[in-house]
Structures are given as C-alpha cells and as structure tokens.
Design a protein around this motif. Structure first.
Motif, PDB file in Angstrom:
ATOM      1  N   ARG A   7       0.668  -1.439   0.205  1.00 29.57           N
ATOM      2  CA  ARG A   7      -0.234  -0.196  -0.054  1.00 29.57           C
ATOM      3  C   ARG A   7       1.094   1.569   0.090  1.00 29.57           C
ATOM      4  NH1 ARG A   7      -5.764  -0.674   3.587  1.00 29.57           N
ATOM      5  NH2 ARG A   7      -5.849   1.222   2.299  1.00 29.57           N
ATOM      6  N   ASP A  41      -4.229  -3.438   6.743  1.00 28.82           N
ATOM      7  CA  ASP A  41      -4.394  -2.328   7.137  1.00 28.82           C
ATOM      8  C   ASP A  41      -3.303  -1.309   8.185  1.00 28.82           C
ATOM      9  OD1 ASP A  41      -5.703  -1.647   8.892  1.00 28.82           O
ATOM     10  OD2 ASP A  41      -7.298  -0.297   8.546  1.00 28.82           O
ATOM     11  N   TYR A  62      -3.759   5.654   3.702  1.00 31.85           N
ATOM     12  CA  TYR A  62      -4.398   4.834   4.277  1.00 31.85           C
ATOM     13  C   TYR A  62      -4.106   5.069   6.001  1.00 31.85           C
ATOM     14  CZ  TYR A  62      -0.232   2.374   4.861  1.00 31.85           C
ATOM     15  OH  TYR A  62       1.710   1.389   5.721  1.00 31.85           O
ATOM     16  N   ARG A  63      -2.696   5.963   6.292  1.00 30.74           N
ATOM     17  CA  ARG A  63      -2.495   5.839   7.445  1.00 30.74           C
ATOM     18  C   ARG A  63      -4.235   6.717   8.492  1.00 30.74           C
ATOM     19  NH1 ARG A  63       2.843   7.332  11.048  1.00 30.74           N
ATOM     20  NH2 ARG A  63       1.276   7.122  13.149  1.00 30.74           N
TER      21      ARG A  63
END
Length: 267
Positions: free
Chosen positions: A138, A146, A188-189
């Motif tokens: 990612r 994630d 995505y953090r």
C-alpha cells in the motif's frame, strides 16, 4: 565454480547472500552504500536485529519535524540520516532488515524508478507471504490489511539500485514516543497514531520461516551464493566517503532550539 556454472546454465544472474546477527544499523548502512557504489555484484543482506535502539531518518529528513527531540536527547537515542530516501523508523533487536542491491540489467522488466522497483518488491514479498495475513503493498509500505509491518527506502544510480526494508518483527511500544506523527503520511494511515498504525510480524509467522521463504523467493530471480559475513563486513573499511551520518548531540540540540523558536513565533 559449481555455483557460477549452475547459474550460467540456468540463465540466472548471481546474487551474493550475507547474513548478520545484531549488526549495528550504522555499520550496515555504511556497508550497503559502499556495495551499491563500488561493487558490481548483486547482493542480499539480511540482518537479524540491531544491537542498540536507533532512529533512522531518510536523506532529506528534518529532525525538528520528525522527532520528539526532548525525549531523544534525554534518553541519548542515536539518530542516523541514511543515504536513501523514505521515512523515519526506530529500529532495535526486534527489527529484521532485508536489503537488495541489484544491477538494473539483472532484473528484467524492472525500470530504474521507485514505482517500478516497489511493484517488483511487492510481488516478491507477496510470494514470501502468500496465504499469511492479508498482505498488500500500500503506497510504499508492506501491510497486513491496513496495518504496516514493513517500511522501504531506495537509492538509484546509473546502473544499479538498492531497495532496503525494515520489518517490524517486534517493537517496544514506548519507543514510538520518540517519533512525531509525520506531516506527510500515507493516505491509508488516516491520521492514526503509531500504536494503531503498525503491527508485529511475530503474530503472523515464525522469524526463521520468514527469512527462509525470502531466500526461496529470490531463487526464482537469482542464483544465490552464500558469502561469509566476516569477509564482507570488512568491505566498509577504507577511504570511501559515506553519505550516511550519525547526527551529533549539538545538531540535535540546535534542531530542538529551532523547533521551539518556530513554536514561539507561531503563538
């Protein structure tokens, strides 16, 4: 001669593989930079942990923006600026380091650009971690779902490139207090703090199995040749000028003063 002959027969390029246990990360980075710039061989370096907790920043990293310098100075944590790009990590005995140094012509289909190298590495580690967790590449991170467990950095020269990864096999939660939440972070953090953003590889597979599966995956691209760590460890001796540096205590104090001054001016 047998390995060289076998490699030619298979049409695979040779890759030297060297393993270390607890090599100081500063020494490792010195060695990697010298091998990238002065060797013409392909290399895989595996270092199982580093003996002293250390903070490693990318080449353009600014300590005042990335680190909680009061804590860093109080606890006398070494801060290193490495020769590659990428983000900031704190590494210790729970980190597994895997470095790939390659001649661009020996990895067909991979262009000497960060995105192309990252994509190739994602496929390689996808093979290593097939069926384990929900592995994905990612942005520039290796993640399960994630949650990040591997951070990457690269440097590219005219004919060669290096891709090195620090894998979070385990980590001390308290050490994350040395790192600020970076201003530039992967989308995505989602502004999660460190404890909610990262995960431990040890929860997914045995340490030795990961290293074994990594070398097995490399065998689809290279003919691997083990090299004695004591022999290659001496390569960093000599007059080579390194870009990697250990920040001095005064540099860290100056960065803290600059940071405090900026805060004072903004209030």
């Amino acid at each position: 001669m047998g390995i060289v002959h076998e490699a030619r027969k298979l049409g695979l390029p040779l890759m030297n593989v060297v393993r270390f246990k607890g090599m100081p990360i500063l020494e490792q980075l010195f060695l990697e930079e010298k091998l990238l710039r002065t060797s013409s061989d392909n290399w895989c370096i595996v270092n199982d942990g580093t003996n002293t907790p250390s903070i490693v920043m990318g080449l353009s990293g600014k300590a005042s923006e990335l680190l909680e310098l009061g804590f860093v100075l109080r606890d006398e944590v070494p801060v290193i600026r490495r020769f590659t790009g990428g983000g900031t990590v704190i590494v210790d005995h729970g980190t597994i380091f895997v470095t790939l140094i390659c001649n661009k012509d020996d990895v067909p289909g991979v262009q000497p650009y960060p995105r192309s190298i990252m994509s190739w590495s994602g496929l390689l580690y996808g093979q290593v971690l097939r069926g384990i967790g929900d592995f994905q590449l990612r942005e520039n991170d290796y993640v399960f779902g994630d949650h990040k467990f591997g951070g990457n950095a690269q440097s590219i020269t005219k004919n060669r490139w290096i891709h090195h990864t620090s894998f979070l096999w385990d980590y001390e939660a308290k050490n994350m207090a040395y790192l600020k939440l970076p201003a530039r972070a992967p989308e995505y953090r989602s502004a999660r703090d460190h404890s909610e953003f990262i995960c431990r590889m040890k929860d997914y597979l045995p340490r030795s199995l990961f290293v074994e599966k990594t070398t097995k995956a490399l065998e689809t691209h290279f003919s691997l040749q083990p090299v004695n760590s004591e022999t290659v460890g001496a390569v960093h001796d000599g007059g080579f000028v390194h870009t990697t540096s250990l920040l001095t205590k005064q540099e860290l104090k100056d960065a803290l003063a600059s940071s405090l001054e900026s805060i004072a001016h903004s209030t």
